[in-house]
Scaffold this active site. Structure first.
Site, mmCIF file in Angstrom:
data_model
loop_
_atom_site.group_PDB
_atom_site.id
_atom_site.type_symbol
_atom_site.label_atom_id
_atom_site.label_comp_id
_atom_site.label_asym_id
_atom_site.label_seq_id
_atom_site.Cartn_x
_atom_site.Cartn_y
_atom_site.Cartn_z
ATOM 1 C CG ASP A 190 -0.275 0.145 2.505
ATOM 2 O OD1 ASP A 190 0.928 -0.371 2.758
ATOM 3 O OD2 ASP A 190 -0.966 0.220 3.771
ATOM 4 N N GLY A 191 2.090 1.328 0.857
ATOM 5 C CA GLY A 191 3.065 2.479 0.664
ATOM 6 C C GLY A 191 3.517 2.674 -0.673
ATOM 7 C CB THR A 192 4.957 0.264 -3.104
ATOM 8 O OG1 THR A 192 6.038 -0.129 -2.256
ATOM 9 C CG2 THR A 192 5.343 0.238 -4.560
ATOM 10 C CB ILE A 219 3.884 -11.415 2.665
ATOM 11 C CG1 ILE A 219 4.120 -13.181 2.524
ATOM 12 C CG2 ILE A 219 4.190 -10.855 3.888
ATOM 13 C CD1 ILE A 219 5.502 -13.786 2.916
ATOM 14 C CG ASP A 220 1.146 -9.028 6.697
ATOM 15 O OD1 ASP A 220 1.978 -10.103 6.683
ATOM 16 O OD2 ASP A 220 1.935 -7.976 7.280
ATOM 17 N N GLY A 264 2.144 -10.710 9.958
ATOM 18 C CA GLY A 264 0.768 -10.133 10.031
ATOM 19 C C GLY A 264 1.044 -9.066 11.132
ATOM 20 N NE ARG A 265 4.210 -3.400 10.426
ATOM 21 C CZ ARG A 265 5.197 -2.916 11.055
ATOM 22 N NH1 ARG A 265 6.170 -3.791 11.341
ATOM 23 N NH2 ARG A 265 5.029 -1.754 11.721
ATOM 24 C CE1 TYR A 377 13.071 -10.231 7.803
ATOM 25 C CE2 TYR A 377 13.643 -11.141 9.968
ATOM 26 C CZ TYR A 377 13.248 -9.918 9.382
ATOM 27 O OH TYR A 377 13.069 -8.687 9.850
ATOM 28 C CG MET A 378 13.868 -19.299 7.765
ATOM 29 S SD MET A 378 13.811 -20.710 9.006
ATOM 30 C CE MET A 378 13.802 -22.101 7.566
#
Length: 484
Positions: A190-192, A219-220, A264-265, A377-378
């Site tokens: 969304d920021g991009t 990814i979320d 999942g922020r 990160y994996m």
């Protein structure tokens, strides 16, 4: 959340409450543009396909669960190739840029944009902008050819590199003009895409024949309207490995507890779907569903009950869950931000692991064996799976079709199983969240047999009412509560 565009949204109203939220087109600000026959008319792979070209009046409804007296509601333009295009293939000079965090499928999208431009439209001038938005004015570019990108879908990450943070819109558009670029493909969250909207507005202000097209990435799975974001299926599948490892560790020890922190922020879709897919998870904690530790109905009580019943348990927690509890203990928690302006989260997995250990070993004098696994990160770094590879291919092809047809200021995405073009503001105006009064969350609670961890008072305060019926996609995780 969203930034207000200086250009008014294109809205077409029809009979019986029909509303088309259209995407911009080059002809909105450049009159008398010439058109060309679509090269696909003579492409042997496509000329035999009956009704391959999309009718200009084809649209896709946002809401598909309706009643007999429902209005027709909001629609979006259907994606796909048009019989006429607004670019001569020999004149096209395209570029691709990736921004934000890594996500499975980035390389697949890059590959398919390059291949679609070349194989379908005969475009052989495609630049890769290295290092995110800043690469535009850092002069970091590579020539992308079908041969160069042929195998990149087998690798994780992005061959173009990425970055976070702000950018200089004027310098970017200056660079686009200097390179003679007339199609800009932007892949990001969304920021991009907010940045992409600003770039589109500057291009339109200058009256340039330059298309700005986006492919939403997170990814979320927290982008609204679309059924799901690419990379989500891969993330859920890869999360199973961590959950399985936690289950094996927990099952092999006395009072074993496995804690797995997943991405999942603000949205708990990965945690929710990984839990449903696994069948080995006893407790799933997500940002949308607040919880508490001590007392009746709290986490500690449930852990104690499950250990007595089963002898072991697995807890999955999304990275954004419980942050308000950490903030209450640490006044500095949540005050720092990353380069993109996102709040830096505390490690809730490590925090809850320490809390469980302290409670059971020190307070209750009950021996436990706890293993904490953080596969973040994996998961982000793996190549996309078969499902996401197909999805990325469709997204990229649709995006190229739209750009060649002269649409701009749009993203491609699937809505109710159909490819569509969506205006930037609909993608960036809010986040997609798990609705904890919805059926999918109820399915999870039934699968894990966990309590909601909410008191009656909290349940009322957290109630999220749906717009009419539950208009969810059973497979993809879309929770569509927007007014149609």
């Amino acid at each position: 959340m969203g930034t207000k565009s200086k250009y008014q949204m294109k809205v077409v109203n029809g009979d019986f409450g029909y509303v088309l939220e259209d995407v911009p087109h080059l002809t909105d600000y450049i009159p008398n543009l010439p058109t060309y026959d679509n090269p696909l008319r003579s492409n042997p792979a496509y000329s035999v396909v009956k009704q391959y070209f999309v009718d200009m009046d084809d649209t896709v409804p946002q809401k598909i669960v309706v009643h007999k007296d429902s209005q027709r509601g909001v629609h979006f333009r259907r994606a796909g190739p048009r019989q006429k295009v607004y670019f001569n293939s020999d004149d096209v000079r395209a570029c691709i840029v990736t921004c934000g965090g890594l996500c499975p499928g980035l390389n697949t999208v890059i590959r398919e944009i390059v291949h679609s431009l070349d194989y379908m439209y005969g475009v052989d001038k495609v630049l890769g902008i290295e290092g995110g938005y800043r690469g535009f004015y850092a002069k970091n570019t590579i020539n992308l050819t079908p041969k160069l990108v042929n195998d990149i879908h087998k690798r994780g990450g992005t061959i173009l590199g990425t970055s976070r943070g702000g950018h200089d819109t004027k310098k970017i558009v200056d660079s686009i003009q200097d390179h003679g670029i007339n199609q800009v493909y932007i892949i990001g969250g969304d920021g991009t895409l907010k940045g992409a909207d600003i770039i589109y507005e500057e291009i339109r202000r200058r009256g340039l024949k330059v298309v700005v097209a986006g492919i939403p990435k997170t990814i979320d799975n927290d982008i609204p309207i679309i059924d799901k974001s690419f990379g989500f299926d891969t993330a859920v599948e890869e999360a199973q490995r961590a959950i399985n490892a936690a289950h094996v560790e927990a099952q092999s020890a006395e009072n074993g507890i496995g804690v797995v922190k997943l991405m999942g922020r603000y949205s708990g879709f990965i945690a929710m779907y990984a839990t449903l897919a696994s069948r080995d998870v006893d407790c799933c904690l997500i940002p949308e569903s607040p919880f508490f530790l001590d007392g009746s109905g709290g986490i500690f009580e449930f852990v104690k009950k499950r250990l007595r019943e089963e002898g072991h348990m697995v807890i999955v927690i999304a990275e954004g869950a419980g942050q308000e509890l950490l903030a209450a203990e640490n006044s500095n928690a949540g005050s720092e931000q990353d380069a993109s302006g996102n709040k830096l989260l505390q490690d809730v997995g490590l925090w809850i692991s320490h809390k469980i250990r302290d409670h059971f070993e020190k307070k209750l004098k009950m021996p436990i064996t706890l293993k904490y696994i953080d596969p973040t990160y994996m998961i982000r770094a793996v190549p996309s799976n078969a499902s996401d590879n197909v999805y990325c291919t469709i997204l990229a092809q649709s995006c190229v079709h739209g750009a060649m047809a002269g649409y701009t200021g749009f993203t491609s995405g699937i809505v109710n199983g159909r490819q569509t073009y969506l205006p930037f503001n609909r993608i960036t105006e809010k986040q997609n969240n798990v609705v904890i009064t919805d059926r999918m969350w109820a399915r999870l609670l039934a699968s894990t047999n966990q309590p909601s961890f909410l008191s009656t008072k909290r349940q009322h305060s957290q109630s999220q009412l749906l717009d009419g019926d539950d208009n969810e996609s059973e497979i993809t995780g879309k929770q569509n509560t927007s007014t149609a």
